[in-house]
Design a protein around this motif. Structure first.
Motif, mmCIF file in Angstrom:
data_model
loop_
_atom_site.group_PDB
_atom_site.id
_atom_site.type_symbol
_atom_site.label_atom_id
_atom_site.label_comp_id
_atom_site.label_asym_id
_atom_site.label_seq_id
_atom_site.Cartn_x
_atom_site.Cartn_y
_atom_site.Cartn_z
ATOM 1 N N ARG A 134 -35.388 -35.990 10.367
ATOM 2 C CA ARG A 134 -34.534 -35.530 9.270
ATOM 3 C C ARG A 134 -35.336 -35.252 8.008
ATOM 4 N N VAL A 135 -36.384 -34.472 8.201
ATOM 5 C CA VAL A 135 -37.245 -34.045 7.094
ATOM 6 C C VAL A 135 -36.963 -32.574 6.816
ATOM 7 N N ARG A 136 -36.630 -32.266 5.583
ATOM 8 C CA ARG A 136 -36.251 -30.891 5.216
ATOM 9 C C ARG A 136 -37.502 -30.051 4.974
ATOM 10 N N PRO A 137 -37.588 -28.839 5.572
ATOM 11 C CA PRO A 137 -38.781 -28.010 5.391
ATOM 12 C C PRO A 137 -38.606 -26.883 4.374
ATOM 13 N N VAL A 138 -39.724 -26.470 3.792
ATOM 14 C CA VAL A 138 -39.839 -25.183 3.093
ATOM 15 C C VAL A 138 -41.022 -24.459 3.721
ATOM 16 N N LEU A 139 -41.098 -23.159 3.519
ATOM 17 C CA LEU A 139 -42.087 -22.341 4.217
ATOM 18 C C LEU A 139 -42.935 -21.558 3.233
ATOM 19 N N THR A 140 -44.230 -21.471 3.533
ATOM 20 C CA THR A 140 -45.057 -20.496 2.813
ATOM 21 C C THR A 140 -45.768 -19.609 3.828
ATOM 22 N N VAL A 141 -45.629 -18.308 3.622
ATOM 23 C CA VAL A 141 -46.298 -17.312 4.457
ATOM 24 C C VAL A 141 -47.689 -17.131 3.865
ATOM 25 N N ASN A 142 -48.698 -17.624 4.579
ATOM 26 C CA ASN A 142 -50.037 -17.766 4.001
ATOM 27 C C ASN A 142 -50.983 -16.641 4.438
ATOM 28 N N LYS A 143 -52.169 -16.678 3.853
ATOM 29 C CA LYS A 143 -53.231 -15.693 4.099
ATOM 30 C C LYS A 143 -52.800 -14.283 3.717
ATOM 31 N N MET A 144 -52.047 -14.170 2.632
ATOM 32 C CA MET A 144 -51.599 -12.869 2.134
ATOM 33 C C MET A 144 -52.765 -11.949 1.807
#
Length: 823
Positions: A134-144
């Motif tokens: 029950r850990v809430r995630p956020v996302l980063t789209v990396n290596k832009m």
């Protein structure tokens, strides 16, 4: 001077630790080589911490947010100062256990995905584990940066690439939804998706650009964020927004026109050395450069300009504060996953409300070696109450049963500290909601434990962690110089204590054996053992061998029952356990402390057992939690059963720990106890005799029920172009592999192949694929499940019989197995 600065920072952090709404506990997770570590380095640098690999050890970072940054924040807060307890978990699948350790003591996860490689097998694994905790995630789209410097993709193509990454991640998350977590779908419009270049230290969310454009379009920030993603287009000629592309060259998607192209233009200007043009642009967007920075050129100039304009720390930290929960919020819904006792008792309520004045509930998730020889920090999270230097605590081990004295210790905390990257600073106490390092407990804690106040005798422990990997590879080790054996023995103890997935044992042959999750995991373990723990002492290692399990596929007839030697003491029958039930037990559904009535109800409702039979389950094994069951089917009870039950259970634990065929642990076997009849003379009911008797009868019943070996199976993910696919398939089939999925990776010539592969066949497969495909194929392996080996180990000359013979020879056991019918 440095010590004074550390103490000042520690005091500042300690002050904010009382503000439980201003704390974020976050694990950074990613597939290997997706740029996670460089991103973490940028976050630590922004918090004035030295960048270093912190593995699954946390660091506490300080950030002060501006009023402007927090103006649209709707959550509870106490001022503008925040601390983030950040844990950088390893990305390689061999170290998935470290991800479990980190997720247990955090409430949020920063998921890092390479924008070009996309969602990979480890990304899926860590997302699944996050939801289980029950850990809430956020996302980063990396290596832009790859889009601008390497691939040179235009804005619309880049948008499609990013959109696909987000969609793939959302498909995974939709599979593991949890009503208590609410909506966790990644959506750039909401601000829980970032776009970053960890290598160059810059990044943004749509909020970053919405701030810039809101006033220009006379809309609020949230409305502007919606226009910067999805089917929203702006025609610069007509100055109008539309929901579809009109085809006009001046009509472009909002994200492309107002986010991607401005970044692309500044990067291009820097790389082309057009400084005069660059200074004008930077002046318009309010970015200032120091005089020495203006002398930079090329990539160095681009990196500094982008960091000044769009610092990655600002975007990611803001995303974590806005979209990840504080301990005060998260513990309300995580308490069900964490606490093993009644959810209405004072301890559960203290965890739920994150009460610093309540009883101490502290979970130690990891033991970390210190510079002092043989000493460890206990690293974990305070879920309720407050821990302080000198506090007398009860230490409940993972096998502790409330009301009993086993696995229970009482001692005092010698030192309480905050971990800050490579260093730690002592503080007087640490309240709930925060991570903590403790000294003075290492002799009582092997790997994990629950701490509470000395007088809280009614407390139940926090649930032990369940790992998605298994130590399936074994290597025998010995010292190059015989006199160094004591150092090796002590070193192996320290190694096993610092890594939950390392198992160190001694075979009957006298060999010291180290078990790990994969070849890389073992290499890392031995490097740590030789260089850090043993101080350069050389060790000699054998080639890795595979761990197996033992099971049965028959034993459904009463004729398969096995009696003890005198034909009257014990009668036992082995039969296969339902695979779904064995899997559930193996995954920790019941654990050690489940109430028998509650356990019976689950087994009846979920797995279709008869109520009476479910209530007759004595125990699981081995270790009280393994996927084997002992059931009492005796008709007419033995009058002294209460006095000998513990000895029978102990014999069951020993027997399931070491099977009859090869001395491997058993998996998925139900043992039905049909008869118990010992002499009424007490001396004939000696505990050791009963234990040994039970162990022998259990192994005999296993051999009578068509025994089989179970082998560990990898899930492998292979990426290769179409022109070498036939070579990939040839290698997989040669290794007894089974292809389960083949997908063309969108907008690329690469195919993504997933297959099941026996671990015993995996040695050297990377080299074979490289040779067969001229280096065009890449492979990632991770443990997935156990599977019955398709050969009879009792058939002379079979593959399984050879494996059994090799194992017995290596362990120093007799080569021939006993005939189960001979007594």
């Amino acid at each position: 001077m440095e010590d004074d600065e550390g103490k000042i920072m520690a005091d500042k952090l300690r002050r904010i630790m009382d503000l439980k709404n201003n704390i974020r506990n976050v694990t950074v997770v990613a597939h290997v080589e997706h740029g996670k570590s460089t991103l973490v380095d940028s976050l630590m640098a922004a918090a004035s911490e030295s960048s270093s690999s912190i593995k699954s050890t946390g660091t506490t970072l300080y950030y002060e947010m501006t009023d402007a940054a927090l103006k649209n924040y709707k959550g509870e807060r106490q001022g503008n100062e925040y601390i983030i307890n950040l844990i950088d978990s390893p990305g390689h699948v061999d170290f998935s256990s470290e991800v479990n350790v980190a997720l247990r003591i955090t409430d949020g996860a920063l998921v890092v995905v390479d924008c070009v490689k996309g969602v990979s097998v480890q990304t899926e694994t860590v997302l699944r584990r996050a939801f289980e905790e029950r850990v809430r995630p956020v996302l980063t789209v990396n290596k832009m940066d790859r889009c601008f410097l390497e691939l040179q993709v235009d804005g619309e193509e880049a948008y499609q690439i990013f959109s696909r990454v987000i969609e793939d991640a959302n498909v995974i998350m939709a599979t593991y939804t949890d009503r208590l977590l609410g909506d966790v779908q990644f959506d750039p419009e909401k601000g829980n998706v970032g776009f970053s270049s960890g290598l160059h230290g810059w990044g943004f969310t749509l909020k970053s650009f919405a701030n810039m454009y809101a006033r220009k379009f006379c809309v609020d920030e949230n409305k502007m964020m919606e226009r910067l993603w999805g089917e929203n287009y702006f025609d610069s000629a007509t100055k109008k927004w539309t929901s579809r592309n009109t085809g006009s060259p001046t009509c472009k998607r909002g994200f492309v026109q107002f986010c991607y192209e401005p970044v692309k233009q500044i990067i291009k200007t820097c790389m082309n050395g057009e400084k005069e043009k660059l200074w004008l642009v930077l002046q318009k967007i309010g970015v200032t450069m120091k005089s020495e920075e203006k002398d930079l050129t090329g990539r160095a100039l681009m990196k500094r300009v982008m960091q000044n304009w769009l610092p990655v720390s600002s975007a990611v930290v803001e995303m974590m504060i806005f979209h990840l929960p504080s301990p005060a919020t998260a513990q309300k819904y995580r308490v069900e996953n964490l606490y093993k006792g009644p959810l209405g008792d004072i301890y559960a309520n203290a965890i739920r409300s994150c009460d610093p004045e309540g009883p101490l509930m502290l979970y130690v998730s990891k033991m970390i070696p210190t510079s002092d020889k043989g000493r460890f920090f206990a690293f974990g999270r305070v879920f309720a109450g407050k821990v302080s230097t000198g506090l007398k605590v009860r230490i409940m081990g993972p096998n502790y049963v409330p009301g009993q004295k086993g696995n229970l210790y009482v001692t005092s905390v010698q030192r309480t500290a905050i971990w800050m990257g490579k260093k730690h600073e002592s503080v007087e106490d640490i309240p709930c909601g925060n991570t903590v390092s403790l000294m003075g407990l290492d002799q009582y804690i092997k790997m994990d434990a629950t701490l509470t106040n000395e007088k809280e005798v009614d407390a139940h422990p926090i649930r032990a962690m369940v790992f998605s990997v298994s130590p399936v590879l074994r290597v025998a080790v010995q010292c190059k110089v015989a006199s160094d054996l004591p150092k090796l023995v002590e070193g192996l103890k320290r190694l096993a204590k610092s890594d939950p997935m390392v198992v160190c044992s001694i075979e009957e042959s006298g060999e010291h054996v180290v078990s790990g999750t994969g070849e890389l995991h073992l290499q890392t373990c031995f490097s740590t053992l030789e260089n850090e723990i043993m101080g350069g002492v050389e060790i000699v290692k054998t080639h890795p061998v595979v761990a197996f399990r033992e099971t049965v596929i028959g034993g459904l007839d009463f004729k398969d029952c096995i009696c003890s030697k005198n034909m009257k003491n014990l009668t036992l029958q082995a039969r296969p356990l339902e695979v779904e039930l064995a899997d559930a037990i193996d995954e920790g559904l019941f654990g050690l402390q489940t109430n028998p009535k509650g356990r019976s109800k689950v087994i009846v409702e979920r797995f279709g057992w008869d109520q009476d039979l479910a209530e007759r389950i004595w125990c699981f094994g081995p270790d009280g939690i393994g996927p084997n069951i002992l059931v009492d089917k005796c008709k007419g009870g033995f009058q002294h059963m209460g006095k000998i039950k513990d000895a029978i259970v102990a014999g069951f634990q020993l027997g399931t720990e070491s099977g009859a065929m090869a001395g491997e642990r058993m998996w998925g076997v139900c043992f039905d106890l049909h008869r118990v009849a010992f002499s009424v003379v007490p001396k004939s009911r000696m505990e050791k005799q009963i234990m040994k008797n039970m162990q022998m009868v259990l192994q005999g019943s296993q051999m009578a029920a068509n025994p089989r070996l179970m082998e560990p199976i990898y899930l492998v993910e292979i990426r290769a172009p179409v022109d070498v696919l036939h070579h990939v398939y040839n290698v997989i089939h040669e290794k007894r592999g089974q292809v389960i999925q083949e997908v063309l990776w969108p907008d690329t010539p690469l195919y993504n192949i997933r297959a099941y592969l026996p671990v015993i066949e995996s040695f050297g497969i990377s080299g074979q694929l490289t040779a067969a495909t001229s280096g065009k194929a890449t492979i990632v392996c991770m443990f997935d499940h156990w599977e019955v080996m398709p050969f009879d180990p009792l058939e002379a000359g079979s593959r399984a019989a050879q494996v059994v013979a090799d194992i017995r020879r290596r362990k120093g056991l007799r080569e021939m197995m006993r005939n189960p019918r001979v007594r």
